[in-house]
Design a protein around this motif. Structure first.
Motif, PDB file in Angstrom:
ATOM      1  N   ILE A 180      -9.845  14.319  -5.799  1.00 36.58           N
ATOM      2  CA  ILE A 180      -9.431  13.637  -5.248  1.00 36.58           C
ATOM      3  C   ILE A 180      -8.074  12.740  -5.934  1.00 36.58           C
ATOM      4  CG2 ILE A 180      -8.521  12.121  -2.766  1.00 36.58           C
ATOM      5  CD1 ILE A 180     -11.242  14.139  -1.671  1.00 36.58           C
ATOM      6  N   TRP A 181      -9.211  11.847  -5.993  1.00 33.54           N
ATOM      7  CA  TRP A 181      -8.975  10.018  -7.149  1.00 33.54           C
ATOM      8  C   TRP A 181      -7.842  11.104  -8.119  1.00 33.54           C
ATOM      9  CZ3 TRP A 181     -12.037   5.451  -5.947  1.00 33.54           C
ATOM     10  CH2 TRP A 181     -11.356   4.697  -6.996  1.00 33.54           C
ATOM     11  N   GLN A 182      -8.078  11.622  -8.709  1.00 29.44           N
ATOM     12  CA  GLN A 182      -7.585  12.495  -9.697  1.00 29.44           C
ATOM     13  C   GLN A 182      -6.194  12.803  -9.249  1.00 29.44           C
ATOM     14  OE1 GLN A 182     -10.546  12.688  -9.432  1.00 29.44           O
ATOM     15  NE2 GLN A 182     -11.547  12.858 -10.927  1.00 29.44           N
ATOM     16  N   GLU A 183      -5.855  13.557  -8.891  1.00 31.29           N
ATOM     17  CA  GLU A 183      -4.500  14.266  -8.371  1.00 31.29           C
ATOM     18  C   GLU A 183      -4.146  13.510  -7.134  1.00 31.29           C
ATOM     19  OE1 GLU A 183      -5.099  18.300  -7.481  1.00 31.29           O
ATOM     20  OE2 GLU A 183      -6.625  17.910  -9.514  1.00 31.29           O
ATOM     21  N   ALA A 184      -4.477  12.376  -6.435  1.00 33.23           N
ATOM     22  CA  ALA A 184      -3.751  11.519  -5.801  1.00 33.23           C
ATOM     23  C   ALA A 184      -2.606  11.401  -5.806  1.00 33.23           C
ATOM     24  CB  ALA A 184      -4.039  11.072  -4.617  1.00 33.23           C
ATOM     25  N   GLY A 185      -1.301  10.132  -5.496  1.00 33.65           N
ATOM     26  CA  GLY A 185      -0.327   9.623  -5.325  1.00 33.65           C
ATOM     27  C   GLY A 185       0.067   9.130  -4.566  1.00 33.65           C
ATOM     28  N   ARG A 186       1.283   8.467  -4.678  1.00 35.02           N
ATOM     29  CA  ARG A 186       1.762   7.184  -3.437  1.00 35.02           C
ATOM     30  C   ARG A 186       1.742   8.746  -2.157  1.00 35.02           C
ATOM     31  NH1 ARG A 186       3.736   2.197  -2.806  1.00 35.02           N
ATOM     32  NH2 ARG A 186       3.452   1.960  -4.845  1.00 35.02           N
ATOM     33  N   PRO A 187       1.328   8.748  -1.039  1.00 39.38           N
ATOM     34  CA  PRO A 187       1.752   9.229   0.786  1.00 39.38           C
ATOM     35  C   PRO A 187       2.743   9.413   0.265  1.00 39.38           C
ATOM     36  CG  PRO A 187       0.920   7.025   0.739  1.00 39.38           C
ATOM     37  CD  PRO A 187       0.869   6.978  -0.449  1.00 39.38           C
ATOM     38  N   HIS A 245      -3.840   4.251  -5.816  1.00 40.83           N
ATOM     39  CA  HIS A 245      -2.570   5.070  -5.888  1.00 40.83           C
ATOM     40  C   HIS A 245      -1.160   3.748  -5.074  1.00 40.83           C
ATOM     41  CE1 HIS A 245      -4.367   7.870  -7.954  1.00 40.83           C
ATOM     42  NE2 HIS A 245      -5.450   7.878  -7.100  1.00 40.83           N
ATOM     43  N   GLY A 246      -1.412   3.272  -4.362  1.00 40.31           N
ATOM     44  CA  GLY A 246      -0.816   3.288  -3.366  1.00 40.31           C
ATOM     45  C   GLY A 246      -0.862   2.472  -2.573  1.00 40.31           C
ATOM     46  N   ILE A 247      -1.621   3.151  -1.481  1.00 40.49           N
ATOM     47  CA  ILE A 247      -2.046   3.195  -0.346  1.00 40.49           C
ATOM     48  C   ILE A 247      -2.091   2.433   0.327  1.00 40.49           C
ATOM     49  CG2 ILE A 247      -3.886   4.397   1.924  1.00 40.49           C
ATOM     50  CD1 ILE A 247      -3.714   6.323  -0.905  1.00 40.49           C
ATOM     51  N   ASP A 248      -1.929   1.878   1.774  1.00 40.07           N
ATOM     52  CA  ASP A 248      -2.103   0.419   2.671  1.00 40.07           C
ATOM     53  C   ASP A 248      -3.308   1.173   2.675  1.00 40.07           C
ATOM     54  OD1 ASP A 248       0.582   0.318   2.956  1.00 40.07           O
ATOM     55  OD2 ASP A 248       0.781   1.725   4.494  1.00 40.07           O
ATOM     56  N   TYR A 249      -4.345  -0.552   2.660  1.00 36.91           N
ATOM     57  CA  TYR A 249      -5.639  -0.571   3.082  1.00 36.91           C
ATOM     58  C   TYR A 249      -6.011  -1.872   4.206  1.00 36.91           C
ATOM     59  CZ  TYR A 249     -10.075  -2.589   1.441  1.00 36.91           C
ATOM     60  OH  TYR A 249     -11.403  -3.026   0.854  1.00 36.91           O
ATOM     61  N   ALA A 250      -7.084  -1.021   4.150  1.00 35.21           N
ATOM     62  CA  ALA A 250      -7.320  -3.312   5.724  1.00 35.21           C
ATOM     63  C   ALA A 250      -9.005  -3.089   5.188  1.00 35.21           C
ATOM     64  CB  ALA A 250      -6.700  -2.397   7.099  1.00 35.21           C
ATOM     65  N   CYS A 251     -10.081  -3.456   5.449  1.00 33.41           N
ATOM     66  CA  CYS A 251     -11.262  -3.568   5.562  1.00 33.41           C
ATOM     67  C   CYS A 251     -11.470  -4.520   6.681  1.00 33.41           C
ATOM     68  CB  CYS A 251     -11.945  -4.087   4.609  1.00 33.41           C
ATOM     69  SG  CYS A 251     -12.493  -6.001   4.444  1.00 33.41           S
ATOM     70  N   VAL A 252     -12.507  -3.897   7.695  1.00 31.04           N
ATOM     71  CA  VAL A 252     -12.808  -4.957   8.480  1.00 31.04           C
ATOM     72  C   VAL A 252     -14.713  -5.690   8.026  1.00 31.04           C
ATOM     73  CG1 VAL A 252     -13.681  -4.369  10.807  1.00 31.04           C
ATOM     74  CG2 VAL A 252     -12.270  -2.834   9.538  1.00 31.04           C
TER      75      VAL A 252
END
Length: 313
Positions: A239-246, A276-283
């Motif tokens: 997953i980490w290696q092949e992911a890209g911008r969604p 990978h330029g993915i939207d992120y949030a943490c709680v």
């Protein structure tokens, strides 16, 4: 015989599903999907983490009932589903099951905007399809998936060590208990479950056990040895290696990475999203079971993300 429904666990009263869909995967494994909520609303399909069940997330999905057409399904060998087989029980198989469950829901209850909301194990299964270029969902909100960094990243060794510890714990777990309260006591005692909202330990126990009438005791729906290998398998996935911008809206919500005892999944999620330029949030002040610790704040993140993308009314 399945366990009685966890309707009264610690004061929680789960609603009765408005409908149930009985599915068989291509190897015969049964998967049950249940429908709740507002049938005229956007659809949310929700599933669970390793060894758990979607009913255990009731404090998180309860606020969805008024506005969303909510479908819950448990992965093979978990929760509402009869036990099928110890193998295959792996992430590639889960991804194939996802590919069967999604269109079956649409055929039974109609095509509409559908958002996948998944935690940990089920989140990894969803991401496997994404990196293969297959989007089953109009949007995804994924809670704290155990994403393994590539070789050479210092976080990778820590993720593997944590996975090995969880694997060993699953292998020695008792698969039978005389009463669900005994399993709930385990969750209340263990340090990693210390942030659970009051009553959730009982809810987890009720939704992950089935009554064995012949033996007169309670049996884990997903036995420990079946659960165990998944903690190590994540390190083999690309997953980490092949992911890209969604290509479609995707939000990853992580546990709080700041505490000294934060789960290693938390910094891994944060770094993956930056990479990978993915939207992120943490709680804040949460661990890996964040939806069971701060359900209102987790739902608020889902709601605001969907509103931002025009996917919630």
């Amino acid at each position: 015989m399945t366990a009685p429904a966890p309707s009264g666990a610690a004061g929680f009263v789960l609603p009765r599903p408005s409908a149930m869909l009985e599915l068989a995967m291509d190897d015969g494994a049964p998967i049950r999907a249940v429908r709740h909520g507002n049938p005229s609303g956007p659809r949310i399909v929700l599933s669970h983490g390793n060894g758990l069940a979607s009913d255990a997330y009731f404090p998180f999905w309860r606020p969805m009932l008024e506005r969303f057409d909510l479908v819950l399904f448990d992965f093979r060998n978990c929760g509402r589903n009869p036990f099928h087989a110890a193998q295959p029980h792996d992430y590639r198989r889960f991804a194939r099951d996802n590919a069967a469950v999604h269109p079956a829901i649409a055929r039974e209850w109609g095509e509409k905007t559908t958002i996948g909301v998944f935690h940990s194990m089920s989140a990894i299964a969803a991401l496997l399809a994404v990196v293969d270029g297959v989007w089953h969902w109009d949007a995804l909100v994924l809670f704290d998936p155990p994403l393994a960094p590539p070789e050479g990243d210092p976080l990778r060794g820590r993720l593997l060590a944590e996975g090995e510890a969880l694997c060993k714990a699953a292998l020695i777990r008792k698969n039978r208990v005389p009463d669900p309260d005994e399993l709930a006591d385990v969750y209340r005692y263990l340090h990693r479950f210390r942030r659970l909202r009051k009553g959730v330990a009982e809810l987890i126990a009720a939704s992950t056990l089935r009554f064995d009438a012949a033996a007169g005791d309670w049996l884990l729906c997903c036995p420990g040895p079946v659960e165990a290998d998944l903690y190590l398998e994540v390190a083999t996935l690309p997953i980490w290696q092949e992911a890209g911008r969604p290509e479609r809206p995707l939000l990853i919500v992580g546990a709080d990475p700041e505490p000294a005892d934060a789960p290693i999944t938390a910094p891994c999620c944060a770094k993956f999203c930056v990479t990978h330029g993915i939207d992120y949030a943490c709680v804040p002040d949460t661990s890996h079971l964040l939806q069971l610790e701060e359900p209102e704040r987790c739902f608020a993140l889902v709601e605001s993300f969907l509103a931002e993308h025009g996917l919630a009314r």
